[in-house]
Design an enzyme around this catalytic site. Structure first.
Site, PDB file in Angstrom:
ATOM      1  N   ARG A  66     -23.544 -12.757   9.707  1.00 51.37           N
ATOM      2  CA  ARG A  66     -23.755 -12.345   8.319  1.00 51.37           C
ATOM      3  C   ARG A  66     -25.174 -11.864   8.054  1.00 51.37           C
ATOM      4  O   ARG A  66     -25.413 -11.085   7.131  1.00 51.37           O
ATOM      5  CB  ARG A  66     -23.429 -13.514   7.386  1.00 51.37           C
ATOM      6  N   PHE A 110     -17.575 -12.832   7.195  1.00 52.81           N
ATOM      7  CA  PHE A 110     -16.372 -13.064   7.996  1.00 52.81           C
ATOM      8  C   PHE A 110     -15.106 -12.673   7.256  1.00 52.81           C
ATOM      9  O   PHE A 110     -14.052 -12.487   7.858  1.00 52.81           O
ATOM     10  CB  PHE A 110     -16.287 -14.532   8.425  1.00 52.81           C
ATOM     11  N   LYS A 177     -14.483 -25.840  20.216  1.00 47.07           N
ATOM     12  CA  LYS A 177     -14.023 -27.121  19.655  1.00 47.07           C
ATOM     13  C   LYS A 177     -14.832 -27.456  18.410  1.00 47.07           C
ATOM     14  O   LYS A 177     -15.946 -26.943  18.278  1.00 47.07           O
ATOM     15  CB  LYS A 177     -14.183 -28.222  20.700  1.00 47.07           C
ATOM     16  N   ASP A 206     -13.506 -25.959  26.192  1.00 47.09           N
ATOM     17  CA  ASP A 206     -14.141 -27.280  26.284  1.00 47.09           C
ATOM     18  C   ASP A 206     -15.096 -27.135  27.457  1.00 47.09           C
ATOM     19  O   ASP A 206     -14.657 -27.080  28.612  1.00 47.09           O
ATOM     20  CB  ASP A 206     -13.101 -28.372  26.564  1.00 47.09           C
ATOM     21  N   HIS A 207     -16.351 -27.058  27.172  1.00 44.92           N
ATOM     22  CA  HIS A 207     -17.283 -26.636  28.222  1.00 44.92           C
ATOM     23  C   HIS A 207     -17.360 -27.629  29.383  1.00 44.92           C
ATOM     24  O   HIS A 207     -17.797 -27.288  30.468  1.00 44.92           O
ATOM     25  CB  HIS A 207     -18.676 -26.341  27.644  1.00 44.92           C
ATOM     26  N   LYS A 211     -17.793 -27.280  34.079  1.00 42.80           N
ATOM     27  CA  LYS A 211     -18.807 -27.903  34.943  1.00 42.80           C
ATOM     28  C   LYS A 211     -18.279 -28.021  36.367  1.00 42.80           C
ATOM     29  O   LYS A 211     -17.121 -28.395  36.590  1.00 42.80           O
ATOM     30  CB  LYS A 211     -19.168 -29.287  34.427  1.00 42.80           C
ATOM     31  N   GLU A 245     -25.552 -40.288  25.525  1.00 41.65           N
ATOM     32  CA  GLU A 245     -26.623 -39.352  25.203  1.00 41.65           C
ATOM     33  C   GLU A 245     -27.814 -40.113  24.665  1.00 41.65           C
ATOM     34  O   GLU A 245     -27.650 -41.014  23.834  1.00 41.65           O
ATOM     35  CB  GLU A 245     -26.141 -38.333  24.170  1.00 41.65           C
ATOM     36  N   ASP A 264     -16.345 -35.282  17.952  1.00 45.21           N
ATOM     37  CA  ASP A 264     -17.307 -34.436  18.655  1.00 45.21           C
ATOM     38  C   ASP A 264     -17.161 -34.521  20.164  1.00 45.21           C
ATOM     39  O   ASP A 264     -17.322 -33.538  20.872  1.00 45.21           O
ATOM     40  CB  ASP A 264     -18.734 -34.852  18.252  1.00 45.21           C
ATOM     41  N   HIS A 269     -13.836 -33.829  25.153  1.00 43.51           N
ATOM     42  CA  HIS A 269     -14.444 -33.972  26.482  1.00 43.51           C
ATOM     43  C   HIS A 269     -13.894 -35.173  27.244  1.00 43.51           C
ATOM     44  O   HIS A 269     -13.535 -35.072  28.418  1.00 43.51           O
ATOM     45  CB  HIS A 269     -15.964 -34.120  26.374  1.00 43.51           C
ATOM     46  N   LYS A 369     -24.413 -41.832  20.889  1.00 45.82           N
ATOM     47  CA  LYS A 369     -25.698 -41.149  20.710  1.00 45.82           C
ATOM     48  C   LYS A 369     -26.802 -42.202  20.714  1.00 45.82           C
ATOM     49  O   LYS A 369     -26.579 -43.343  20.318  1.00 45.82           O
ATOM     50  CB  LYS A 369     -25.723 -40.424  19.357  1.00 45.82           C
TER      51      LYS A 369
END
Lengths: 518, 363
Positions: A66, A110, A177, A206-207, A211, A245, A264, A269, A369
């Protein structure tokens, strides 16, 4: 005359066993191009693909957002982003200068029809100029609320093709995701998307699946005969999957307040990791064969006993503490987070898979986290030997453990027991350790490189299928609903820099087990 | 009033470790690790001792050392260092050193937790009085496979023993002490000597036990504690009930009660500067036992070799003395014994429980 394989007959130059990836010319359009993901992951991935000669020879990338911006301004921003985030630095200016001519920017809201008409014209021009032949990848790197609008507009303006009618060119959509925010919304989104696209055109990213270490799970399990024999409830005591994390929410307060760690990380994952570790061998390495087995095992997860919810699910939220010696604020003190937030930054789940292979084996999933360190791993803890011979000479907690370290310090280790030299014969656990970087040296490709490349190839193996996502939501949604009904009274309940709330230990304690130090 | 700027010098431990690994691989060394050893000491108190101990451990076994030094004199300070140590010709391991002022101590666990090598034992060697530290000990305790304390750090042995029994009650970690480990040879000797019904009965009828031990340095508590541990072990295993303690002229006299009779234990330090012995401090020179049935046992340490002459006599006969080998623990190896050859937790626990009843410092 020696019999030749069918493939060799088609191309006499193709050697048997050689992997020949043929990438069609295409344009990748990134929606939300001024967002964090584009600069941090997507453009570095495209640059490295270009650098390694893995982009189609006729290729373009259009950033769609945008904010008003010129092509050159966008190119410069992406150059700086690649210089910062690429796994190979600094940017090779020769390569970048070639790449430069393939990067464009398009400004539009959008939901603006004119914007899509202009995009269509631009893409048609690129087809003529760069030979991209009408093939399109639309990467939706926006907030999920824009997905329906963008897909509808793309469809309305003929930018998405009907695969039943269009055979000369293709269009695919990569959706980030989360896919939905619970079971109902995921079904709604799925139905909406299928109204405009076929399942084969949808690439739910889903990254983690990109891997190298995650892809290696299938090789490890199914190309090593020794492991299949004990990969079951006869030998496995329990499995722990950890996504830890040390960082907090990194300024994503607005997003995290809507999501929480279950949405998340756990729903996507961790369920991917779980399915890869527990699935049955597929009948082939085709995308559908692999995804069929993943769906089967997710569907076999026993629904949670909601009458004994606390014995199966624990949630937490970090308070102030110390991470790596530095003082850090609590979640409720983070930017854009409510001071009375009841969002979870930690979740631990005990679940069972009701099939022949895994009946009775508890699986413990934990994600958090602001835990002491960054680590993603799968630990398969094996049963104790019968306590006949050496049990008295051993210290506690010395079962064999096979650990697959997904990140960092990628590798696989196996703890075995060994006799300590000397007459008294005490027993000590020792580790056999395979470390990726020691053996394979150079840094492996980033997940997004592999995934974007696979999408361009039309290979959906490393993307989540619709029924897979829905099965995962079906299991997770009751947890979210129960949490919604019962706000937590003890948040925050773990200091930053510790391994989560103390009551998470109770999930394992009833089985005489405990969380591993990772 | 100006507020002192905290001195925080934290290396990126993970980066340093990676750098060391790459460097060592270049020298064709393999990273090796058998266990994690966390060592806590206060600066200018036990840190030099710890340093020599770490060197001894590393000379035998590759392990990850996580060394914590508290600097009580510093204002606000927190520093980290990482180094690699070659072990043998082919392998190396790492030492991560964390140094903190008292006010910064609470940050130590956050630096330490990420660097414990998973799936290997964690040994926590606490070289200070455990009754004096409440900041990080509670956070490290649950991690440890075994917690090793050193009774010589205790200002009050009774409180120390009581504190250890409390720790043993609340933690599943094993608890031990290198001094206890150094007594292994004598405990084994006694266990093998009194292993028949007849000999055990004579011990159970003991009325006097004398322990003469070598105390080359009057300020060394180690020798006194070793003697206290040993007699406490025997008393605990034979279910003697403590009654009283007296001290005079360096000797300690303890009285225990049994239903049938009282038992007197006399601990006598030997220290003649004119005739020093070639034995380590705390070594037992003689142990004598006289029983109600006029049976006596005499254990005499050979000064020149790790062996004991054992003589048994009663009112009817006098046996020829025999020699029993005594397993030797070299200086500094007590901790390694505790790591790999742990003693019976239950015996140590019952010994501590008994010693926790005895007011050593107040008598």
């Amino acid at each position: 005359m020696e019999k030749q394989s069918e493939t060799a007959l088609l191309n006499p130059l193709q050697e048997e066993g050689a992997v020949m990836k043929k990438l069609d010319p295409c344009v990748v359009v990134i929606f939300g191009a001024t967002g964090d993901l584009t600069g941090r992951k997507l453009f570095p991935a495209l640059y490295n693909l270009m650098r390694e000669g893995q982009l189609p020879s006729h290729f373009a990338c259009v950033g769609f957002a945008r904010r008003e911006k010129s092509h050159d301004a966008f190119r410069q921003e992406m150059h700086d982003a690649v210089n910062t985030h690429s796994r190979v630095k600094p940017v090779d200016e020769n390569i970048w200068n070639t790449f430069l001519g393939q990067i464009y920017y398009h400004t539009s809201d959008f939901d603006e029809d004119k914007g899509y008409e202009n995009l269509k014209s631009m893409l048609a021009d690129l087809d003529k100029k760069l030979g991209t032949k009408g093939n399109r990848v639309f990467y939706l790197s926006t907030q999920p609320k824009y997905f329906p609008t963008i897909i509808e507009k793309l469809s309305q303006h003929g930018l998405i093709y009907n695969t039943n009618k269009e055979k000369e060119k293709w269009s695919r959509i990569i959706i980030e995701k989360p896919f939905g925010h619970d079971y109902t919304s995921a079904i709604d989104l799925q139905q909406f998307v299928l109204n405009h696209l076929g399942e084969s055109q949808i690439y739910r990213i889903d990254h983690y699946l990109g891997k190298e270490t995650v892809q290696n799970l299938l090789v490890f399990r199914f190309d090593n005969s020794i492991f299949e024999a004990f990969w079951n409830n006869h030998y496995v005591d329990h499995v722990q999957i950890t996504v830890s994390e040390e960082i907090g929410i990194e300024g994503r307060g607005a997003f995290f307040e809507e999501a929480g760690i279950l949405r998340d990380i756990v729903q996507n994952h961790m369920m991917q990791l779980l399915s890869l570790v527990t699935m049955e061998p597929p009948v082939s390495l085709d995308a559908e064969a692999i995804r069929d087995e993943k769906v089967k095992v997710i569907q076999a997860i026993r629904p949670l006993d909601m009458d004994n919810f606390a014995k199966y699910v624990i949630r937490g939220q970090y308070g102030p503490g110390f991470v790596n010696g530095e003082k850090v604020p609590g979640y409720r003190e983070e930017k854009n987070v409510s001071p009375t937030s009841s969002i979870e930054t930690y979740a631990a789940i005990k679940l069972y898979i009701d099939n022949w292979r895994w009946a009775g084996v508890p699986f413990y999933l934990r994600a958090g986290k602001r835990l002491p360190k960054r680590a993603t791993e799968i630990a398969v803890v094996f049963k104790e030997v019968p306590g006949i011979l050496f049990s008295k000479k051993k210290k506690r907690g010395e079962n064999n453990v096979l650990v697959m370290r997904i990140q960092p310090n990628e590798g696989i280790s196996l703890r075995i027991n060994s006799k300590v030299p000397g007459p008294q014969s005490p027993i000590q656990g020792v580790k056999m350790d395979f470390n990726y970087s020691s053996y394979f040296g150079l840094s492996p490709p980033e997940a997004y490189e592999r995934l974007i490349c696979d999408c361009m190839l039309g290979d959906g193996t490393l993307f989540a299928r619709g029924d897979e996502v829905l099965a995962s939501w079906r299991f997770m949604t009751p947890i979210l609903e129960r949490w919604g009904e019962m706000p937590p009274h003890d948040f925050p309940n773990y200091p930053a820099g510790t391994w989560g709330p103390s009551n998470a230990d109770q999930l394992l304690a009833s089985h005489g087990q405990q969380w591993r130090i990772v | 009033m100006a507020v002192a700027t905290p001195h925080i010098a934290l290396v990126n431990i993970e980066c340093e470790l990676k750098r060391l690994w790459d460097e060592q691989q270049g020298q064709k060394r393999t990273r090796a690790c058998l266990f994690n050893l966390i060592v806590f000491a206060k600066k200018n108190n036990r840190d030099a001792y710890c340093h020599s101990l770490i060197e001894k451990v590393l000379s035998k076994f590759p392990c990850r050392i996580l060394s914590i030094t508290e600097d009580e004199t510093a204002e606000e300070s927190l520093t980290t260092e990482v180094s690699a140590v070659a072990v043998g010709k082919e392998s190396f391991c790492e030492v991560i050193h964390l140094s903190a002022s008292h006010t910064m101590l609470e940050r130590i666990p956050s630096l330490l937790l990420p660097h414990i090598v998973p799936d290997l034992p964690v040994y926590l060697f606490w070289t200070e009085d455990p009754t004096c530290e409440t900041t990080i000990m509670p956070q490290l305790e649950p991690l440890a496979t075994r917690i090793i304390f050193d009774a010589t750090t205790a200002t009050d042995l009774q409180t120390f023993c009581h504190s250890l029994t409390e720790i043993m009650a609340r933690t599943s970690s094993e608890v031990s002490d290198p001094i206890w480990s150094c007594l292994k040879g004598w405990r084994k000797l006694f266990a093998t000597t009194f292993d028949t019904g007849e000999t055990l009965r004579t011990l159970m009828q003991c009325k006097i036990m004398r322990i003469v031990y070598y105390n080359s340095n009057h300020s060394s508590r180690r020798s006194d504690i070793a003697a206290a541990y040993f007699q406490g072990w025997i008393a605990a295993q034979l279910d003697w009930q403590f009654h009283s303690i007296e001290k005079s002229e360096g000797h300690v006299r303890l009285t225990y009660k049994r239903p049938a009779h009282d038992i007197t234990v006399i601990l006598t330090p030997y220290d003649d500067p004119l005739e020093p012995l070639s034995l380590p401090p705390g070594a037992f020179l003689e142990v004598e036992i006289e029983s109600m049935s006029k049976t006596s046992w005499h254990f005499k340490r050979d000064e020149k070799a790790a062996r004991v002459f054992v003589q048994h006599s009663d009112e009817n006969r006098c046996d020829l003395p025999y020699v029993s080998a005594l397993s030797k623990t070299l200086a500094g190896e007590g901790i390694m014994d505790e790591i790999f050859y742990p003693s019976s937790r239950e015996h140590y626990r019952t010994t501590l429980m008994l010693l926790a009843q005895i007011p050593w410092e107040k008598s």
